[in-house]
Scaffold this motif. Structure first.
Motif, PDB file in Angstrom:
ATOM      1  N   HIS A 147       7.669   6.190   5.347  1.00 41.84           N
ATOM      2  CA  HIS A 147       6.953   5.088   5.006  1.00 41.84           C
ATOM      3  C   HIS A 147       5.522   5.833   3.852  1.00 41.84           C
ATOM      4  CE1 HIS A 147       4.209   1.860   6.967  1.00 41.84           C
ATOM      5  NE2 HIS A 147       4.546   1.353   5.540  1.00 41.84           N
ATOM      6  N   LEU A 148       5.634   5.222   3.299  1.00 37.64           N
ATOM      7  CA  LEU A 148       4.732   5.223   1.794  1.00 37.64           C
ATOM      8  C   LEU A 148       3.580   4.349   2.676  1.00 37.64           C
ATOM      9  CD1 LEU A 148       2.683   6.882   0.239  1.00 37.64           C
ATOM     10  CD2 LEU A 148       4.306   6.936  -1.744  1.00 37.64           C
ATOM     11  N   HIS A 149       2.239   4.746   2.583  1.00 34.88           N
ATOM     12  CA  HIS A 149       0.460   3.086   2.399  1.00 34.88           C
ATOM     13  C   HIS A 149      -0.193   3.788   1.280  1.00 34.88           C
ATOM     14  CE1 HIS A 149      -1.524   0.578   5.189  1.00 34.88           C
ATOM     15  NE2 HIS A 149      -1.576   0.447   4.312  1.00 34.88           N
ATOM     16  N   LEU A 150       0.182   2.459   0.728  1.00 39.21           N
ATOM     17  CA  LEU A 150      -1.786   2.912  -0.762  1.00 39.21           C
ATOM     18  C   LEU A 150      -2.001   2.144  -0.562  1.00 39.21           C
ATOM     19  CD1 LEU A 150       0.852   3.703  -3.198  1.00 39.21           C
ATOM     20  CD2 LEU A 150       0.078   4.862  -1.879  1.00 39.21           C
ATOM     21  N   ASP A 151      -3.617   2.124   0.639  1.00 44.45           N
ATOM     22  CA  ASP A 151      -4.499   1.558   0.010  1.00 44.45           C
ATOM     23  C   ASP A 151      -5.410   1.071  -1.035  1.00 44.45           C
ATOM     24  OD1 ASP A 151      -4.502   1.944   3.014  1.00 44.45           O
ATOM     25  OD2 ASP A 151      -6.095   3.275   2.925  1.00 44.45           O
ATOM     26  N   THR A 152      -5.381   1.699  -2.286  1.00 43.81           N
ATOM     27  CA  THR A 152      -5.959   1.517  -3.150  1.00 43.81           C
ATOM     28  C   THR A 152      -4.990   1.288  -4.230  1.00 43.81           C
ATOM     29  OG1 THR A 152      -6.904   3.483  -2.795  1.00 43.81           O
ATOM     30  CG2 THR A 152      -8.778   1.849  -2.532  1.00 43.81           C
ATOM     31  N   PRO A 153      -5.309   0.338  -5.136  1.00 39.82           N
ATOM     32  CA  PRO A 153      -4.607   0.025  -6.662  1.00 39.82           C
ATOM     33  C   PRO A 153      -3.896   1.263  -6.935  1.00 39.82           C
ATOM     34  CG  PRO A 153      -5.910  -1.839  -6.447  1.00 39.82           C
ATOM     35  CD  PRO A 153      -6.535  -0.438  -5.931  1.00 39.82           C
ATOM     36  N   TYR A 154      -2.686   1.860  -7.976  1.00 37.72           N
ATOM     37  CA  TYR A 154      -2.167   3.165  -8.156  1.00 37.72           C
ATOM     38  C   TYR A 154      -1.007   2.095  -8.955  1.00 37.72           C
ATOM     39  CZ  TYR A 154      -0.416   7.452  -9.710  1.00 37.72           C
ATOM     40  OH  TYR A 154      -0.137   8.889 -10.484  1.00 37.72           O
ATOM     41  N   ILE A 155      -0.521   2.882 -10.054  1.00 35.11           N
ATOM     42  CA  ILE A 155      -0.086   2.134 -11.322  1.00 35.11           C
ATOM     43  C   ILE A 155       1.744   2.963 -10.635  1.00 35.11           C
ATOM     44  CG2 ILE A 155       1.593   2.465 -13.557  1.00 35.11           C
ATOM     45  CD1 ILE A 155      -1.036   0.534 -13.496  1.00 35.11           C
ATOM     46  N   LEU A 156       2.129   2.595  -9.784  1.00 33.84           N
ATOM     47  CA  LEU A 156       3.085   2.793  -8.975  1.00 33.84           C
ATOM     48  C   LEU A 156       4.501   3.899  -9.551  1.00 33.84           C
ATOM     49  CD1 LEU A 156       4.143   0.288  -6.723  1.00 33.84           C
ATOM     50  CD2 LEU A 156       3.092   1.893  -6.106  1.00 33.84           C
ATOM     51  N   LYS A 157       4.434   3.163 -11.572  1.00 30.80           N
ATOM     52  CA  LYS A 157       5.880   4.462 -12.064  1.00 30.80           C
ATOM     53  C   LYS A 157       5.202   5.815 -12.762  1.00 30.80           C
ATOM     54  CE  LYS A 157       3.960   2.663 -16.556  1.00 30.80           C
ATOM     55  NZ  LYS A 157       3.798   2.171 -17.740  1.00 30.80           N
ATOM     56  N   CYS A 158       3.867   6.138 -11.988  1.00 27.30           N
ATOM     57  CA  CYS A 158       3.329   7.141 -12.224  1.00 27.30           C
ATOM     58  C   CYS A 158       3.442   7.862 -10.377  1.00 27.30           C
ATOM     59  CB  CYS A 158       1.802   7.170 -12.233  1.00 27.30           C
ATOM     60  SG  CYS A 158       1.345   6.801 -14.252  1.00 27.30           S
ATOM     61  N   LEU A 159       4.420   7.681  -9.369  1.00 27.35           N
ATOM     62  CA  LEU A 159       4.391   8.425  -8.971  1.00 27.35           C
ATOM     63  C   LEU A 159       5.785   8.216  -8.617  1.00 27.35           C
ATOM     64  CD1 LEU A 159       5.489   6.291  -5.666  1.00 27.35           C
ATOM     65  CD2 LEU A 159       3.148   6.340  -5.324  1.00 27.35           C
ATOM     66  N   SER A 160       6.500   9.078  -7.419  1.00 25.49           N
ATOM     67  CA  SER A 160       7.579   9.267  -7.078  1.00 25.49           C
ATOM     68  C   SER A 160       7.687   9.756  -5.741  1.00 25.49           C
ATOM     69  CB  SER A 160       8.413  10.534  -8.309  1.00 25.49           C
ATOM     70  OG  SER A 160       9.952  11.014  -7.455  1.00 25.49           O
ATOM     71  N   THR A 199       3.801   0.104   1.858  1.00 24.79           N
ATOM     72  CA  THR A 199       2.662  -0.841   1.825  1.00 24.79           C
ATOM     73  C   THR A 199       1.955  -0.844   1.133  1.00 24.79           C
ATOM     74  OG1 THR A 199       3.697  -0.794   4.247  1.00 24.79           O
ATOM     75  CG2 THR A 199       1.752  -1.751   3.639  1.00 24.79           C
ATOM     76  N   LEU A 200       1.086  -1.670   1.070  1.00 27.12           N
ATOM     77  CA  LEU A 200       0.016  -1.937  -0.262  1.00 27.12           C
ATOM     78  C   LEU A 200      -0.705  -2.978  -0.082  1.00 27.12           C
ATOM     79  CD1 LEU A 200       2.485  -2.970  -3.620  1.00 27.12           C
ATOM     80  CD2 LEU A 200       2.109  -0.380  -2.501  1.00 27.12           C
ATOM     81  N   GLU A 201      -2.266  -1.923  -0.125  1.00 28.12           N
ATOM     82  CA  GLU A 201      -2.701  -2.645   0.755  1.00 28.12           C
ATOM     83  C   GLU A 201      -3.829  -3.699  -0.956  1.00 28.12           C
ATOM     84  OE1 GLU A 201      -4.163  -3.786   3.837  1.00 28.12           O
ATOM     85  OE2 GLU A 201      -2.608  -2.722   4.696  1.00 28.12           O
ATOM     86  N   ALA A 202      -3.815  -4.946  -0.433  1.00 31.67           N
ATOM     87  CA  ALA A 202      -3.991  -6.482  -1.293  1.00 31.67           C
ATOM     88  C   ALA A 202      -5.281  -7.001  -0.624  1.00 31.67           C
ATOM     89  CB  ALA A 202      -3.322  -6.356  -2.637  1.00 31.67           C
ATOM     90  N   PRO A 203      -6.365  -6.366  -0.840  1.00 37.16           N
ATOM     91  CA  PRO A 203      -7.377  -7.270  -0.449  1.00 37.16           C
ATOM     92  C   PRO A 203      -7.758  -8.047  -1.089  1.00 37.16           C
ATOM     93  CG  PRO A 203      -8.944  -4.756   0.103  1.00 37.16           C
ATOM     94  CD  PRO A 203      -7.288  -4.963  -0.362  1.00 37.16           C
ATOM     95  N   PRO A 204      -8.504  -9.538  -0.827  1.00 35.74           N
ATOM     96  CA  PRO A 204      -9.073 -10.379  -2.134  1.00 35.74           C
ATOM     97  C   PRO A 204     -11.224  -9.734  -2.192  1.00 35.74           C
ATOM     98  CG  PRO A 204      -9.510 -10.843   0.166  1.00 35.74           C
ATOM     99  CD  PRO A 204      -9.057  -9.918   0.505  1.00 35.74           C
ATOM    100  N   ILE A 205     -10.181  -8.602  -3.336  1.00 36.29           N
ATOM    101  CA  ILE A 205     -11.856  -8.360  -3.619  1.00 36.29           C
ATOM    102  C   ILE A 205     -12.439  -8.869  -5.171  1.00 36.29           C
ATOM    103  CG2 ILE A 205     -11.736  -6.090  -2.120  1.00 36.29           C
ATOM    104  CD1 ILE A 205     -10.842  -5.112  -4.749  1.00 36.29           C
TER     105      ILE A 205
END
Length: 344
Positions: free
Chosen positions: A238-251, A260-266
């Motif tokens: 389980h990989l959980h990312l708190d802040t935006p990151y371009i997902l194609k730039c990870l393996s 899991t991606l955190e996308a609060p209404p900011i």
């Protein structure tokens, strides 16, 4: 009226309430100045025997190491409670009985105390490799990373950290929390961290491989810290990312089945109000390039969970279409209130 009879009952708080109060204050000092933390420890210890036992237990259940002074005090506390392992003749190590206790503890390490007197002279003030000798296990580890030197082709600042983490093979949960947004110029450490099944990352380090030109097009350097960071955890599920990151730039390892991606209404527009967005993740491009691709047709489907605000996040429909095309489950959880809703 006769005076009230004397009583032997003491006006003390319930032990559970005492522990709850102390724990909340202790945990609030995780990123504080080390003197404040141990002044609080000493002050509580002087209240009574009950309070002293409570603060000692909490300090060992919630280990906090930021400076060499923290580690020195923990060595004293651990040796006092369990003693040293008599079979360890070459190095000092806590007695084996301590392992069972610390398997239910959590450890918070703040990476900030370092010195770099020259381009080749970087070193941490705390000897992280020695920590497992006294804190032999942990249920959960959090690493709070303050700003480090910007280039490690010579100094390799993450090598000691991953040498330290690689010794905790029974730890299942790890939180890597960078306190600043930064560009990746770091070299991938060689030590893998076995046992971790849940990895949460805050301010994932940005990849800069696109700044380099390769004959075959855009590629990632074989030592790219950002792209290969999840691969250092071969048991990850389980990989959980708190802040935006371009997902194609990870393996990710093949074992990862949940993202899991955190996308609060900011974000805010006058026509929409506060809203969540998936645009910073670029899910469509990542799936097209092979993220969460199943190696075999009968392999379990992989899943992406988005934690967003009350409304559908921007880019949701495109993400739904991409996940359907690549046979990936996609779930939306409305877990955040908008600032307007909170004030109402």
């Amino acid at each position: 009226m006769a005076p009230p009879l004397p009583t032997t009952r003491t006006n003390t708080l319930p032990v559970e309430l005492i522990r709850h109060i102390i724990h909340d204050v202790w945990f609030s000092l995780v990123d504080g100045e080390w003197r404040s933390r141990w002044r609080f420890y000493r002050a509580v210890s002087l209240v009574s025997r009950t309070w002293r036992e409570a603060i000692t237990s909490i300090a060992l259940r919630c280990v906090m190491i930021q400076t060499p002074r923290d580690f020195t005090i923990y060595r004293i506390l651990v040796e006092r409670r369990w003693g040293l392992d008599p079979t360890s003749t070459h190095v000092k190590r806590v007695a084996p009985a301590a392992r069972e206790f610390f398997q239910r503890s959590e450890m918070h390490v703040v990476v900030s105390d370092w010195s770099c007197p020259s381009s080749m002279g970087f070193y941490f003030m705390t000897d992280y490799a020695c920590i497992p000798r006294y804190i032999p296990a942990a249920r959960h580890i959090s690493i709070i990373i303050k700003e480090l030197p910007s280039n490690d082709r010579s100094i390799l600042p993450y090598r000691p950290l991953f040498e330290f983490l690689s010794q905790y093979t029974a730890t299942k949960e790890l939180y890597l929390l960078w306190t600043y947004t930064h560009i990746n110029r770091y070299v991938l450490p060689s030590d893998q961290v076995h046992g971790v099944t849940y990895l949460r990352v805050h301010e994932y380090p940005r990849c800069v491989c696109h700044n380099y030109h390769y004959a075959g097009g855009h590629k990632h350097d074989h030592e790219c810290f950002s792209y290969y960071l999840p691969m250092l955890f071969p048991d990850l599920q389980h990989l959980h990312l708190d802040t935006p990151y371009i997902l194609k730039c990870l393996s990710t390892p093949r074992s990862v089945t949940l993202l899991t991606l955190e996308a609060p209404p900011i974000y805010y527009l006058p026509s929409l109000g506060h809203f969540s967005s998936l645009m910073g993740w670029n899910i469509v491009s990542a799936l097209a390039l092979g993220l969460f691709r199943r190696d075999e047709p009968d392999a379990p489907r992989k899943k992406i969970v988005v934690n967003a605000g009350a409304q559908e996040p921007a880019g949701w429909r495109q993400a739904v279409a991409a996940c359907k095309l690549h046979d990936v489950e996609l779930e939306l959880h409305h877990v955040y209130l908008s600032p307007t809703s909170e004030s109402a």
